[in-house]
Design a protein around this motif. Structure first.
Motif, PDB file in Angstrom:
ATOM      1  N   ALA A 119       0.835  -1.207   0.000  1.00  0.00           N
ATOM      2  CA  ALA A 119       0.000   0.000   0.000  1.00  0.00           C
ATOM      3  C   ALA A 119       0.869   1.257   0.000  1.00  0.00           C
ATOM      4  O   ALA A 119       0.561   2.243  -0.687  1.00  0.00           O
ATOM      5  N   ALA A 120       1.980   1.229   0.733  1.00  0.00           N
ATOM      6  CA  ALA A 120       2.888   2.384   0.755  1.00  0.00           C
ATOM      7  C   ALA A 120       3.521   2.608  -0.612  1.00  0.00           C
ATOM      8  O   ALA A 120       3.675   3.748  -1.065  1.00  0.00           O
ATOM      9  N   LEU A 121       3.883   1.521  -1.280  1.00  0.00           N
ATOM     10  CA  LEU A 121       4.456   1.648  -2.618  1.00  0.00           C
ATOM     11  C   LEU A 121       3.447   2.254  -3.584  1.00  0.00           C
ATOM     12  O   LEU A 121       3.793   3.090  -4.425  1.00  0.00           O
ATOM     13  N   ALA A 122       2.192   1.826  -3.471  1.00  0.00           N
ATOM     14  CA  ALA A 122       1.153   2.372  -4.345  1.00  0.00           C
ATOM     15  C   ALA A 122       0.973   3.864  -4.107  1.00  0.00           C
ATOM     16  O   ALA A 122       0.821   4.646  -5.047  1.00  0.00           O
ATOM     17  N   GLU A 123       1.006   4.307  -2.826  1.00  0.00           N
ATOM     18  CA  GLU A 123       0.857   5.725  -2.495  1.00  0.00           C
ATOM     19  C   GLU A 123       2.012   6.546  -3.067  1.00  0.00           C
ATOM     20  O   GLU A 123       1.829   7.708  -3.443  1.00  0.00           O
ATOM     21  N   GLN A 124       3.200   5.958  -3.145  1.00  0.00           N
ATOM     22  CA  GLN A 124       4.366   6.670  -3.659  1.00  0.00           C
ATOM     23  C   GLN A 124       4.418   6.673  -5.184  1.00  0.00           C
ATOM     24  O   GLN A 124       5.312   7.277  -5.780  1.00  0.00           O
ATOM     25  N   GLY A 125       3.480   6.004  -5.805  1.00  0.00           N
ATOM     26  CA  GLY A 125       3.452   5.993  -7.259  1.00  0.00           C
ATOM     27  C   GLY A 125       4.349   4.957  -7.897  1.00  0.00           C
ATOM     28  O   GLY A 125       4.735   5.088  -9.062  1.00  0.00           O
ATOM     29  N   THR A 126       4.704   3.922  -7.142  1.00  0.00           N
ATOM     30  CA  THR A 126       5.553   2.866  -7.697  1.00  0.00           C
ATOM     31  C   THR A 126       4.871   2.224  -8.904  1.00  0.00           C
ATOM     32  O   THR A 126       3.766   1.718  -8.804  1.00  0.00           O
ATOM     33  N   PRO A 127       5.543   2.234 -10.070  1.00  0.00           N
ATOM     34  CA  PRO A 127       4.886   1.697 -11.267  1.00  0.00           C
ATOM     35  C   PRO A 127       4.838   0.186 -11.331  1.00  0.00           C
ATOM     36  O   PRO A 127       3.926  -0.376 -11.911  1.00  0.00           O
ATOM     37  N   ALA A 128       5.853  -0.493 -10.748  1.00  0.00           N
ATOM     38  CA  ALA A 128       5.912  -1.944 -10.902  1.00  0.00           C
ATOM     39  C   ALA A 128       6.818  -2.550  -9.844  1.00  0.00           C
ATOM     40  O   ALA A 128       7.698  -1.872  -9.304  1.00  0.00           O
ATOM     41  N   VAL A 129       6.572  -3.820  -9.533  1.00  0.00           N
ATOM     42  CA  VAL A 129       7.453  -4.576  -8.646  1.00  0.00           C
ATOM     43  C   VAL A 129       7.691  -5.945  -9.269  1.00  0.00           C
ATOM     44  O   VAL A 129       6.853  -6.466 -10.009  1.00  0.00           O
ATOM     45  N   TRP A 130       8.842  -6.515  -8.967  1.00  0.00           N
ATOM     46  CA  TRP A 130       9.198  -7.858  -9.440  1.00  0.00           C
ATOM     47  C   TRP A 130       9.089  -8.850  -8.292  1.00  0.00           C
ATOM     48  O   TRP A 130       9.421  -8.530  -7.151  1.00  0.00           O
ATOM     49  N   ALA A 131       8.620 -10.037  -8.598  1.00  0.00           N
ATOM     50  CA  ALA A 131       8.602 -11.141  -7.646  1.00  0.00           C
ATOM     51  C   ALA A 131       9.495 -12.240  -8.199  1.00  0.00           C
ATOM     52  O   ALA A 131       9.359 -12.644  -9.356  1.00  0.00           O
ATOM     53  N   HIS A 132      10.423 -12.707  -7.379  1.00  0.00           N
ATOM     54  CA  HIS A 132      11.333 -13.767  -7.810  1.00  0.00           C
ATOM     55  C   HIS A 132      10.665 -15.116  -7.562  1.00  0.00           C
ATOM     56  O   HIS A 132      10.630 -15.629  -6.457  1.00  0.00           O
ATOM     57  N   GLY A 133      10.106 -15.651  -8.636  1.00  0.00           N
ATOM     58  CA  GLY A 133       9.358 -16.893  -8.534  1.00  0.00           C
ATOM     59  C   GLY A 133       7.893 -16.617  -8.811  1.00  0.00           C
ATOM     60  O   GLY A 133       7.268 -15.779  -8.150  1.00  0.00           O
ATOM     61  N   ASP A 134       7.343 -17.267  -9.811  1.00  0.00           N
ATOM     62  CA  ASP A 134       5.937 -17.077 -10.166  1.00  0.00           C
ATOM     63  C   ASP A 134       5.103 -18.054  -9.354  1.00  0.00           C
ATOM     64  O   ASP A 134       4.659 -19.097  -9.840  1.00  0.00           O
ATOM     65  N   LEU A 135       4.874 -17.710  -8.083  1.00  0.00           N
ATOM     66  CA  LEU A 135       4.239 -18.624  -7.136  1.00  0.00           C
ATOM     67  C   LEU A 135       2.762 -18.309  -6.959  1.00  0.00           C
ATOM     68  O   LEU A 135       2.359 -17.138  -6.973  1.00  0.00           O
ATOM     69  N   PRO A 136       1.915 -19.327  -6.785  1.00  0.00           N
ATOM     70  CA  PRO A 136       0.479 -19.093  -6.581  1.00  0.00           C
ATOM     71  C   PRO A 136       0.207 -18.172  -5.391  1.00  0.00           C
ATOM     72  O   PRO A 136      -0.686 -17.320  -5.455  1.00  0.00           O
ATOM     73  N   ARG A 137       0.966 -18.337  -4.307  1.00  0.00           N
ATOM     74  CA  ARG A 137       0.757 -17.488  -3.129  1.00  0.00           C
ATOM     75  C   ARG A 137       1.023 -16.024  -3.466  1.00  0.00           C
ATOM     76  O   ARG A 137       0.297 -15.118  -3.029  1.00  0.00           O
ATOM     77  N   THR A 138       2.074 -15.768  -4.264  1.00  0.00           N
ATOM     78  CA  THR A 138       2.404 -14.400  -4.640  1.00  0.00           C
ATOM     79  C   THR A 138       1.317 -13.813  -5.534  1.00  0.00           C
ATOM     80  O   THR A 138       0.912 -12.655  -5.368  1.00  0.00           O
ATOM     81  N   ARG A 139       0.834 -14.603  -6.494  1.00  0.00           N
ATOM     82  CA  ARG A 139      -0.218 -14.109  -7.384  1.00  0.00           C
ATOM     83  C   ARG A 139      -1.480 -13.768  -6.591  1.00  0.00           C
ATOM     84  O   ARG A 139      -2.123 -12.742  -6.840  1.00  0.00           O
ATOM     85  N   ALA A 140      -1.829 -14.620  -5.644  1.00  0.00           N
ATOM     86  CA  ALA A 140      -3.030 -14.377  -4.852  1.00  0.00           C
ATOM     87  C   ALA A 140      -2.864 -13.121  -3.995  1.00  0.00           C
ATOM     88  O   ALA A 140      -3.796 -12.313  -3.868  1.00  0.00           O
ATOM     89  N   PHE A 141      -1.692 -12.965  -3.407  1.00  0.00           N
ATOM     90  CA  PHE A 141      -1.416 -11.788  -2.574  1.00  0.00           C
ATOM     91  C   PHE A 141      -1.508 -10.515  -3.416  1.00  0.00           C
ATOM     92  O   PHE A 141      -2.124  -9.522  -3.007  1.00  0.00           O
ATOM     93  N   ALA A 142      -0.888 -10.525  -4.609  1.00  0.00           N
ATOM     94  CA  ALA A 142      -0.909  -9.350  -5.472  1.00  0.00           C
ATOM     95  C   ALA A 142      -2.333  -9.013  -5.903  1.00  0.00           C
ATOM     96  O   ALA A 142      -2.759  -7.850  -5.863  1.00  0.00           O
ATOM     97  N   ARG A 143      -3.089 -10.036  -6.303  1.00  0.00           N
ATOM     98  CA  ARG A 143      -4.453  -9.823  -6.765  1.00  0.00           C
ATOM     99  C   ARG A 143      -5.323  -9.246  -5.655  1.00  0.00           C
ATOM    100  O   ARG A 143      -6.122  -8.335  -5.888  1.00  0.00           O
ATOM    101  N   ALA A 144      -5.154  -9.755  -4.455  1.00  0.00           N
ATOM    102  CA  ALA A 144      -5.958  -9.281  -3.330  1.00  0.00           C
ATOM    103  C   ALA A 144      -5.684  -7.819  -3.016  1.00  0.00           C
ATOM    104  O   ALA A 144      -6.540  -7.130  -2.449  1.00  0.00           O
ATOM    105  N   ASN A 145      -4.508  -7.345  -3.405  1.00  0.00           N
ATOM    106  CA  ASN A 145      -4.140  -5.959  -3.119  1.00  0.00           C
ATOM    107  C   ASN A 145      -4.203  -5.053  -4.347  1.00  0.00           C
ATOM    108  O   ASN A 145      -3.715  -3.922  -4.320  1.00  0.00           O
ATOM    109  N   GLY A 146      -4.807  -5.575  -5.434  1.00  0.00           N
ATOM    110  CA  GLY A 146      -5.022  -4.728  -6.598  1.00  0.00           C
ATOM    111  C   GLY A 146      -3.847  -4.611  -7.542  1.00  0.00           C
ATOM    112  O   GLY A 146      -3.731  -3.615  -8.265  1.00  0.00           O
TER     113      GLY A 146
END
Length: 348
Positions: A132-159
């Motif tokens: 949420a802090a990154l979104a407020e600062q205008g962060t355009p993108a983040v990288w996740a090392h590993g295309d994991l289901p848990r990471t995808r679910a976490f990202a989706r839940a946070n928009g």
């Protein structure tokens, strides 16, 4: 003392994906007294120690502006505006203004990188608050090392939506990889020469038109790549149409002493890289990609390397099929996520 005052137009945001080897520093303002330039992250302001640290902002600009002199610096991994003086007298005057704090400076953080949360902190909502802090600062993108289901679910839940997959693939180099490669009739291979630069750029541009970085390589970018310590003209293979003499494709190999990948025994060993493979779209469908890639592997095998790596985007189906056919498997898969605007519909 006399002061130099200049009004600058609004400076656009610097792309977080800027690649110092593939992007020419933009000149934001120039006159007889000074230059104002946009330094990308990853580029030194002045030369460092060692041959691999001679490429820098000042050297690039002095190739065009011989009188350009550094007044202040930004760290290598910091992007932003740098002022250079035109001549020693202007350098002295501007340096004095910086020393006497007569120059107003503003620092803005545009974060695009990695979000790491220690396992013990994950059940406490730490990752959600950081995202949420990154979104407020205008962060355009983040990288996740590993295309994991848990990471995808976490990202989706946070928009946040996954927008890119980057595969790092590898395979061992085998004893028979250094054998002569049989090319389709009417084609031959030779090594790159300086006179091939324009033809290579034209073919690379057509072959990589949809690639976010490779498709934007300019002549200045190519000249800097050719000047890198790791460049070996024998490792940039050109595929020529014998009937016309036209360049049909190329395979650029790279050897980084720090690169490692699993060898035939599964243990990490020195690895070469399939840096850029390009086949002119006019020659697609003629069975050139596989033998052209194999020719580069043969070159690396003859250099004594025992493994090879490459990077390829997940939406490049043609390249993925070629590399898997040649025995490459995923070593790592990285996923990039971008914030979905509140009014936009989240993709499944």
């Amino acid at each position: 003392m006399n002061a130099v005052k200049t009004a600058f137009p609004t400076i656009p945001a610097i792309p977080a994906s800027a690649d110092p080897l593939r992007g020419t520093p933009e000149i934001l303002y120039r006159d007889a007294a000074l230059l104002v330039v946009d330094k990308p992250a990853g580029l030194l302001t002045v030369p460092g120690r060692g041959e691999d640290k001679q490429d820098c902002l000042s050297a690039r600009l002095q190739a065009e502006f011989a009188d350009a002199l550094i007044v202040h610096r930004l760290d290598m991994h910091t992007s932003g505006v740098v002022v250079l003086a035109r001549g020693k007298e202007m350098q002295r005057r501007l340096s004095s203004q910086f020393a006497n704090r007569q120059v107003e400076k503003r620092y803005v953080a545009v974060v695009a990188g990695e979000l790491l949360v220690a396992p013990v902190a994950r059940p406490q909502g730490t990752g959600t608050r950081l995202l949420a802090a990154l979104a407020e600062q205008g962060t355009p993108a983040v990288w996740a090392h590993g295309d994991l289901p848990r990471t995808r679910a976490f990202a989706r839940a946070n928009g946040w939506r996954r927008v890119r997959l980057l595969h790092k693939m590898s395979r061992p180099l085998l004893p028979d990889d250094d054998a002569e490669i049989a090319l389709p009739q009417g084609f031959s291979l030779r090594s790159f020469t300086p006179g091939d630069a324009d033809a290579w750029l034209a073919v690379n541009g057509r072959a990589s038109a949809d690639h976010p970085e490779q498709g934007r390589v300019t002549r200045a970018d190519l000249d800097r790549l050719l000047a890198q310590p790791w460049f070996d003209p024998a490792g940039l293979l050109l595929l020529v149409d014998d009937a016309t003499g036209d360049l049909a494709g190329s395979h650029w190999t790279k050897v980084d002493p720090q690169e490692r990948a699993p060898g035939t025994d599964g243990r990490a060993t020195a690895a070469g890289e399939v840096y850029v493979v390009a086949v002119d779209p006019a020659y697609h469908g003629r069975g050139l990609a596989v033998p052209l890639t194999a020719a580069g592997l043969a070159h690396l095998a003859r250099r004594g390397l025992r493994a090879v790596v490459l990077y390829v985007d997940g939406d490049n189906d043609r390249a993925l099929r070629t590399y898997r056919r040649l025995g490459f498997t995923d070593l790592e898969v990285h996923a990039q996520y971008r914030r979905v605007p509140a009014a936009a519909k989240m993709e499944p």
